[in-house]
Design a protein around this motif. Structure first.
Motif, short mmCIF file in Angstrom:
data_model
loop_
_atom_site.label_atom_id
_atom_site.label_comp_id
_atom_site.label_asym_id
_atom_site.label_seq_id
_atom_site.Cartn_x
_atom_site.Cartn_y
_atom_site.Cartn_z
N ASP A 127 52.84 75.79 37.41
CA ASP A 127 53.26 76.83 38.36
C ASP A 127 53.26 78.24 37.80
N GLY A 128 53.23 78.39 36.48
CA GLY A 128 53.30 79.72 35.88
C GLY A 128 54.35 79.76 34.80
N LEU A 129 54.04 80.44 33.70
CA LEU A 129 54.98 80.51 32.58
C LEU A 129 56.30 81.14 33.03
N GLY A 130 57.38 80.56 32.56
CA GLY A 130 58.71 80.98 32.99
C GLY A 130 59.32 80.00 33.96
N GLY A 131 58.46 79.22 34.64
CA GLY A 131 58.95 78.19 35.55
C GLY A 131 59.75 78.76 36.70
N ALA A 132 60.53 77.90 37.33
CA ALA A 132 61.33 78.31 38.48
C ALA A 132 62.33 79.40 38.10
N ALA A 133 62.85 79.35 36.87
CA ALA A 133 63.84 80.34 36.45
C ALA A 133 63.30 81.75 36.59
N VAL A 134 62.05 81.95 36.25
CA VAL A 134 61.44 83.28 36.31
C VAL A 134 60.79 83.55 37.66
N LEU A 135 60.13 82.56 38.23
CA LEU A 135 59.29 82.80 39.40
C LEU A 135 60.00 82.64 40.74
N THR A 136 60.94 81.72 40.85
CA THR A 136 61.54 81.45 42.17
C THR A 136 63.06 81.30 42.15
N ASP A 137 63.69 81.44 40.99
CA ASP A 137 65.12 81.18 40.95
C ASP A 137 65.87 82.33 40.29
N CYS A 138 66.16 82.22 38.99
CA CYS A 138 67.05 83.18 38.34
C CYS A 138 66.60 84.63 38.47
N VAL A 139 65.39 84.92 38.00
CA VAL A 139 64.92 86.31 38.01
C VAL A 139 64.83 86.87 39.43
N PRO A 140 64.18 86.18 40.37
CA PRO A 140 64.12 86.73 41.73
C PRO A 140 65.50 86.89 42.38
N SER A 141 66.33 85.86 42.29
CA SER A 141 67.62 85.93 42.98
C SER A 141 68.51 87.01 42.39
N LYS A 142 68.51 87.16 41.07
CA LYS A 142 69.36 88.17 40.46
C LYS A 142 68.80 89.58 40.73
N THR A 143 67.49 89.70 40.90
CA THR A 143 66.92 91.00 41.29
C THR A 143 67.34 91.35 42.70
N LEU A 144 67.30 90.36 43.59
CA LEU A 144 67.75 90.58 44.97
C LEU A 144 69.22 90.96 45.00
#
Length: 466
Positions: free
Chosen positions: A35-52
């Motif tokens: 799915d892309g380096l960083g996994g869900a934490a970077v792409l669809t979970d931690c990083v996106p949600s905390k940016t929002l």
């Protein structure tokens, strides 16, 4: 061991951190990632949600500015009371930031000589991994295998996501505009964080919680503060309510509750947990033991039940935190490659709920120490802290626990803006078994929020010596 062949399935925090350690120790490392380096934490979970969430927090500053004597005015001199969120722009920034972080991780792995294979992998044997890519299949011989394939949102048959109106937390970043009325099902960390984020962005939010309080897994004093903040800011919180199902109705959705009530909204976000991505990896076929929930059984150095195969992250069910996944991955490679290693210590894990205010915790919690006479506790409201007064902070507290006999700090809870940054001193104390006297005797800046940490430690001193 230099030259050891290491194959890692999954490029999330557990996988890429393990790859960095293995490469540093001289191993020949391949990461197979779909799915892309960083996994869900970077792409669809931690990083996106905390940016929002950070965007929503920024907007809240406009609402509280007048309390500090600051008035925003337009060119005619009229007060401006409302800021408006343009969700398409916000989501584009969220996704761009996530993509940039993923690219940074990929670049770092390539710099240290890690081979990245874009595709999915499975175990053909304990020492053989097959990668399926767009070009076909490639087999890798492995002396060490790390499985770090993460988890995916739990999907209910009664509320199947369609990506438009019925959503998982991985699908919300495709929304073109703010929902008129978002119904959030599930009041755990993900549900609570995103419910407040959308509330802060200007959406009407209803939170469906099956428990007496939101955030049932957190400190209950902290959860009570957050729920009160939710309600005061206009969120409708339905406690002791369970969803029976959700469906589209016209241009919106309807959520059916088990007690027969119906809630109509424009969108529904389903946040009822996650399931491990362990199916189809060949784990059971090569002897790796799974739990009934499908998680991989591991010990404190991340070993599975098969020699040479390790696992890290959400697929293990140990603790669904990116930081824990990363630590598991690092420990696994250090152990497998003969480096010095300390087993995973879950009593020293610090965690954060990114609501507003945030909830940060470390060490033993109140539930695990309830009724234990050998433990002392102090809880101090932030409202008495001078720095908090200057910043207009009205909610929150500092809570600290110590062993009564020795004064060793066992844990703590902070409810405050940026609590994630404030918890680190207590985390150091827990990790290194510092006493309340050692913390109390350490200089803090005046005025500062950290002053309340030292004050909490001072208040534990006389209680401990009684």
């Amino acid at each position: 061991m230099r030259g050891t062949k290491v194959v890692i399935l999954g490029g999330g925090p557990g996988g890429y951190e393990a790859a960095l350690v293995a490469a540093h120790l001289g191993a020949n490392v391949t990461v197979i990632d779909r799915d892309g380096l960083g996994g869900a934490a970077v792409l669809t979970d931690c990083v996106p949600s905390k940016t929002l969430i950070a965007t929503a927090d920024y907007m809240s500053e406009f609402e509280t500015a007048h309390e500090l004597g600051v008035h925003l005015q337009d060119q005619e001199g009229d007060d401006v009371s409302d800021a408006h969120a343009h969700l398409a722009e916000i989501n584009q920034r969220v996704l761009d930031l996530a993509a940039a972080q993923s690219a940074d991780i990929s670049k770092r792995l390539e710099e240290v000589g890690v081979r990245i294979v874009r595709g999915s992998g499975h175990l053909a044997s304990p020492t053989s991994v097959v990668a399926t890519t767009e070009e076909g299949q490639e087999e890798f011989t492995a002396e060490v295998v790390l499985v770090s394939t993460g988890a995916t949102p739990r999907v209910l048959a009664s509320a199947v996501p369609d990506g438009e109106r019925i959503l998982t937390w991985q699908q919300i970043y495709e929304l073109p505009e703010l929902p008129e009325h978002l119904i959030v099902v599930g009041s755990g960390v993900t549900g609570a964080e995103l419910a407040q984020a959308y509330l802060g962005l200007g959406t009407r939010v209803t939170l469906v919680s099956s428990r007496d309080l939101v955030l049932p897994g957190e400190d209950q004093d902290a959860a009570a503060v957050i729920e009160e903040v939710f309600r005061r800011r206009g969120m409708e919180v339905l406690n002791r309510s369970r969803m029976a199902g959700a469906e589209r109705r016209g241009d919106g959705v309807v959520v059916h509750l088990e007690d027969g009530r119906e809630i109509e909204g424009s969108h529904v976000l389903i946040a009822v947990g996650a399931i491990p991505q362990t199916a189809g990896l060949g784990l059971e076929e090569v002897g790796v033991e799974l739990t009934e929930s499908g998680h991989i059984k591991v010990d404190r150095v991340s070993r599975t039940t098969v020699r040479g195969i390790y696992a890290a992250g959400d697929c293990t069910g140990v603790f669904a935190l990116a930081s824990v996944a990363a630590m598991q991955g690092r420990i696994a490679m250090s152990h497998a490659l003969g480096d010095a290693v300390s087993p995973l210590d879950l009593d020293a894990v610090s965690a954060n709920v990114f609501t507003d205010p945030e909830i940060a915790t470390v060490g033993r919690n109140a539930a695990s120490m309830a009724g234990v006479a050998a433990v002392e506790e102090v809880m101090m409201p932030l409202s008495t802290n001078p720095r908090a007064k200057m910043l207009g902070i009205n909610e929150g507290f500092v809570k600290m626990y110590c062993a009564k006999a020795s004064g060793v700090i066992l844990g703590g809870v902070i409810v405050a803006p940026r609590a994630s940054e404030l918890i680190f001193p207590i985390a150091l104390a827990v990790q290194h078994r510092l006493t309340v006297d050692q913390v109390a005797g350490t200089f803090t800046v005046y005025p500062s929020l950290t002053g309340s940490l030292a004050e909490a430690a001072r208040r534990l001193h006389p209680t401990r010596t009684n």
